[in-house]
Design a protein around this motif. Structure first.
Motif, short mmCIF file in Angstrom:
data_model
loop_
_atom_site.label_atom_id
_atom_site.label_comp_id
_atom_site.label_asym_id
_atom_site.label_seq_id
_atom_site.Cartn_x
_atom_site.Cartn_y
_atom_site.Cartn_z
N ARG B 276 0.85 -1.19 0.00
CA ARG B 276 0.00 0.00 0.00
C ARG B 276 0.89 1.25 0.00
O ARG B 276 0.89 2.03 -0.93
N ASP B 277 1.75 1.33 1.03
CA ASP B 277 2.63 2.49 1.11
C ASP B 277 3.85 2.34 0.20
O ASP B 277 4.46 3.32 -0.21
N ILE B 278 4.21 1.10 -0.06
CA ILE B 278 5.38 0.86 -0.91
C ILE B 278 5.27 -0.52 -1.56
O ILE B 278 4.78 -1.46 -0.92
N GLY B 279 5.65 -0.60 -2.81
CA GLY B 279 5.64 -1.90 -3.47
C GLY B 279 6.90 -2.68 -3.12
O GLY B 279 7.94 -2.10 -2.85
N VAL B 280 6.79 -4.00 -3.08
CA VAL B 280 7.96 -4.83 -2.79
C VAL B 280 7.98 -6.02 -3.74
O VAL B 280 6.96 -6.69 -3.94
N ALA B 281 9.14 -6.26 -4.32
CA ALA B 281 9.29 -7.42 -5.18
C ALA B 281 10.58 -8.14 -4.84
O ALA B 281 11.56 -7.52 -4.41
N GLY B 282 10.58 -9.46 -5.03
CA GLY B 282 11.78 -10.25 -4.74
C GLY B 282 12.20 -11.05 -5.96
O GLY B 282 11.87 -10.71 -7.09
N PHE B 283 12.93 -12.10 -5.70
CA PHE B 283 13.42 -12.95 -6.77
C PHE B 283 13.65 -14.34 -6.20
O PHE B 283 14.22 -14.45 -5.10
N ASP B 284 13.21 -15.35 -6.89
CA ASP B 284 13.36 -16.78 -6.56
C ASP B 284 12.01 -17.49 -6.50
O ASP B 284 11.89 -18.65 -6.85
N ASP B 285 11.00 -16.73 -6.00
CA ASP B 285 9.68 -17.32 -5.78
C ASP B 285 9.77 -18.56 -4.90
O ASP B 285 9.31 -19.65 -5.27
N ILE B 286 10.34 -18.40 -3.73
CA ILE B 286 10.36 -19.50 -2.77
C ILE B 286 8.95 -19.78 -2.28
O ILE B 286 8.05 -18.94 -2.42
N GLY B 287 8.76 -20.93 -1.71
CA GLY B 287 7.42 -21.36 -1.31
C GLY B 287 6.68 -20.34 -0.48
O GLY B 287 5.49 -20.09 -0.71
N SER B 288 7.34 -19.72 0.46
CA SER B 288 6.63 -18.85 1.39
C SER B 288 6.22 -17.52 0.76
O SER B 288 5.52 -16.74 1.40
N ALA B 289 6.60 -17.29 -0.49
CA ALA B 289 6.20 -16.03 -1.12
C ALA B 289 4.68 -15.87 -1.15
O ALA B 289 4.17 -14.76 -1.07
N VAL B 290 3.97 -16.97 -1.23
CA VAL B 290 2.51 -16.86 -1.30
C VAL B 290 1.87 -16.82 0.08
O VAL B 290 0.69 -16.52 0.21
N ASP B 291 2.64 -17.12 1.12
CA ASP B 291 2.05 -17.18 2.45
C ASP B 291 2.27 -15.91 3.24
O ASP B 291 1.76 -15.74 4.34
N VAL B 292 3.05 -15.04 2.67
CA VAL B 292 3.37 -13.80 3.32
C VAL B 292 2.26 -12.82 2.94
O VAL B 292 1.54 -13.02 1.97
N VAL B 293 2.07 -11.77 3.76
CA VAL B 293 1.03 -10.80 3.44
C VAL B 293 1.62 -9.42 3.27
O VAL B 293 2.32 -8.95 4.16
N PRO B 294 1.40 -8.73 2.19
CA PRO B 294 0.72 -9.24 1.00
C PRO B 294 1.61 -10.24 0.27
O PRO B 294 2.82 -10.19 0.41
N ALA B 295 0.98 -11.13 -0.49
CA ALA B 295 1.75 -12.12 -1.24
C ALA B 295 2.79 -11.40 -2.09
O ALA B 295 2.54 -10.33 -2.64
N LEU B 296 3.96 -12.02 -2.17
CA LEU B 296 5.12 -11.33 -2.73
C LEU B 296 5.27 -11.51 -4.24
O LEU B 296 5.31 -12.63 -4.75
N THR B 297 5.36 -10.39 -4.92
CA THR B 297 5.73 -10.42 -6.34
C THR B 297 7.17 -10.89 -6.46
O THR B 297 8.03 -10.47 -5.69
N SER B 298 7.41 -11.79 -7.39
CA SER B 298 8.74 -12.37 -7.46
C SER B 298 9.04 -12.87 -8.87
O SER B 298 8.25 -12.68 -9.79
N VAL B 299 10.17 -13.50 -9.02
CA VAL B 299 10.53 -14.11 -10.28
C VAL B 299 10.82 -15.58 -10.00
O VAL B 299 11.71 -15.90 -9.21
N ALA B 300 10.02 -16.44 -10.60
CA ALA B 300 10.12 -17.86 -10.28
C ALA B 300 11.36 -18.48 -10.88
O ALA B 300 11.61 -18.37 -12.08
N VAL B 301 12.13 -19.14 -10.05
CA VAL B 301 13.35 -19.80 -10.48
C VAL B 301 13.19 -21.30 -10.23
O VAL B 301 12.90 -21.71 -9.13
N PRO B 302 13.36 -22.10 -11.26
CA PRO B 302 13.14 -23.54 -11.11
C PRO B 302 14.35 -24.23 -10.47
O PRO B 302 15.17 -24.81 -11.15
N LEU B 303 14.42 -24.14 -9.15
CA LEU B 303 15.59 -24.59 -8.42
C LEU B 303 15.79 -26.10 -8.49
O LEU B 303 16.88 -26.60 -8.78
#
Lengths: 341, 341
Positions: B276-303
């Motif tokens: 809301r106040d700031i956007g956040v994005a990561g990289f890797d798309d680890i499992g917990s990216a979807v369980d965090v609030v808000p769900a994390l924008t990321s880049v999925a890496v097929p580890l």
DNA sequence: TTGTAGGCGTTATCAG
DNA sequence: CTGATAACGCCTACAA
């Protein structure tokens, strides 16, 4: 040049102009009986040739390896990878090599692994993972490991209490009891428990511990929902609870954190806000418990420590010691104190 | 009874009343030239005695092992444990044993490990982990591995592009570029980047990819904040950003998910609501990216895939192939579309 | 189809 | 202190 085979002790000895026996003594000898001049020539030759002793050859000559074999359910699972981290750390400190095999949750596979593992003649076999009980493989596993031990091997089980080997367990029952008491103290009285099938010992113990404290307090019998021991299982259980209606539930205890986290997501998706509309608690205190919103109440389990302890037990003299690691309640925002009704 | 040594082929042969050679052929022989009656007697004897062939002895007799050695930075890190899962899966499918060593982020340790690893005479050495560059160990490492390869070994690097070996990498640069474009499309123009020191190749590539897309779009130069490649690093960077003031920042790109998740927690603690106040994005798309609030924008890496691919490369004929795995942007609630200003 | 014998790379024993 | 030489457990020509 291509595909030259690695230098052997023989090559080193020739290069240094000494006998192969002397070279052996200079490089890996137990006794200190080599003239220092020769010793340094041998070392120089070894360095020049890039010689590394053939571990298999050493193993067969010495009659023992420096290997510890680790059997776990799944490397990618943070629970097991933390244990593995502890094991490798302790092993490397003791100059031991770790070999790893993944059982994938199948007792048959586990048995098969242990069997072929014996071919490695490891010093130590560590089996980690709340084994599924009841399947007939239990006795075969025990027998296989017992034979291995008779042959001089050390075996340590992690979180598998009732096999006749050294064991490191976590105080699942006590931790769950204390969690229940903490929640009762916070004002919760009506619970649901998301648990895995009874064959999974860890789940059963945690469930039982929780129940015993709830009953001891005279609180209502919790609603039990059986599901998978995974994130997906928790997610699913939460959905089912919402569908069923949860007027009679103030807080949910999921028998592990990934289940609890999956449940929180499912609750949220259903418009039920965890920590406000319903309390949620887990078990394990995995790293992400603090990054989830609301932060997850849990019971901290020293997983890495378990791995370290297992190695310590393996390297100790005692043949069948047992260590039970403490499990401490950590209250967080997912179970805020509840105003007395 | 105590400490009897394990049965050998000799024992099996005697028990079955055949020669040791016949026993060998019946059990692990390449040729099928054993009378079936004898063969079954041998198998029966082996089963009765609980015989398992001594792998070290086989190794030295055959001149080769069935071992693949895996070097990773940290087992407990989900990034590496996922890779390890892929490697073990593929290895077990090929009847190979995995040995694991942990480098702990130290190039010196990594070098030392590879050196002693050669003593195992593994078929394959896989080195995973965005190696720290610049330290003098690089050439020694290359040399050590090259010698090993000359001796007939296979080596595969994971996410370490520029060494003369087979390599599986992830499209860090391209993934970060696409992420930047996606964020630009969503209406963000002013960014901060939380990155690790430049010696960490992975971080550098992702940072560079992000920058190049931002610049190409003519958006303002992002604020760069250097920090650790860990959750704590992200947490710290976010705190520093808040202290500094972030009027000129609409969204943060952290070069990996754990950093992003740590940052989200820090933001929240500072009263800044991610998404809301700031956007956040990561990289890797680890499992917990979807369980965090808000769900994390990321880049999925097929580890896991990376681990599988590494084994495939190792087992293939090509001596120095390279595979670059795709990395796909996953937009989630942590970077909601931004109304045009 | 089977057994004998030699060898794989090291270590350990035992004379020198 | 050093160098032959015999193990270690298994595989594989080679010969029978």
């Amino acid at each position: 040049m291509a595909h030259s085979s690695p230098p052997t002790l023989h090559d080193v000895a020739r290069e240094a102009g000494v006998s192969i026996a002397t070279a052996s003594r200079a490089l890996n000898g137990s006794a200190r009986n080599v003239r220092s001049e020769n010793a340094s020539r041998v070392r120089a030759a070894a360095a020049k040739l890039g010689y590394e002793p053939h571990l298999s050859a050493q193993a067969i000559a010495k009659g023992s390896t420096r290997t510890v074999a680790l059997v776990i359910r799944d490397v990618a699972d943070p629970y097991f990878s933390s244990i593995a981290a502890g094991v490798t750390q302790a092993a490397e400190a003791a100059q031991l090599i770790v070999t790893m095999a993944v059982a994938d949750g199948s007792p048959e596979r586990e048995l098969e692994i242990v069997r072929t593992l014996r071919g490695q003649r490891p010093r130590v076999i560590i089996v980690a993972g709340s084994r599924i009980e009841g399947t007939g493989t239990r006795d075969s596993l025990t027998e296989e490991l017992a034979e291995y031990r008779t042959a001089g091997g050390r075996v340590v089980m992690i979180s598998q209490r009732d096999l006749p080997f050294s064991t490191v367990t976590v105080d699942n029952h006590g931790g769950a009891e204390r969690l229940a008491r903490a929640l009762l103290d916070a004002g919760y009285r009506r619970f649901a428990v998301f648990h895995a099938p009874a064959e999974i010992r860890t789940s059963r113990d945690r469930h039982a511990g929780f129940l015993s404290a709830v009953r001891a307090a005279g609180a209502p019998e919790p609603v039990a929902i059986e599901t998978g021991f995974t994130r997906a299982g928790g997610h699913d259980a939460a959905r089912r609870l919402v569908e069923r209606g949860f007027d009679d539930v103030e807080a949910v205890f999921a028998v592990n954190d990934v289940m609890a986290i999956g449940a929180m997501t499912a609750f949220r998706d259903a418009g039920v806000v965890p920590g406000r509309d319903i309390g949620v608690a887990g078990f394990d205190d995995i790293g992400s418990a603090v990054d989830v919103v609301p932060a997850l109440t849990s019971v901290a389990v020293p997983l890495r420590e378990a791995g370290l302890t297992a190695m310590r037990l393996a390297l100790s003299d005692e043949d069948s010691a047992s260590v039970c690691l403490p499990a401490d309640v950590v209250l967080r925002e997912s179970t805020p104190p509840r105003p007395p009704a």
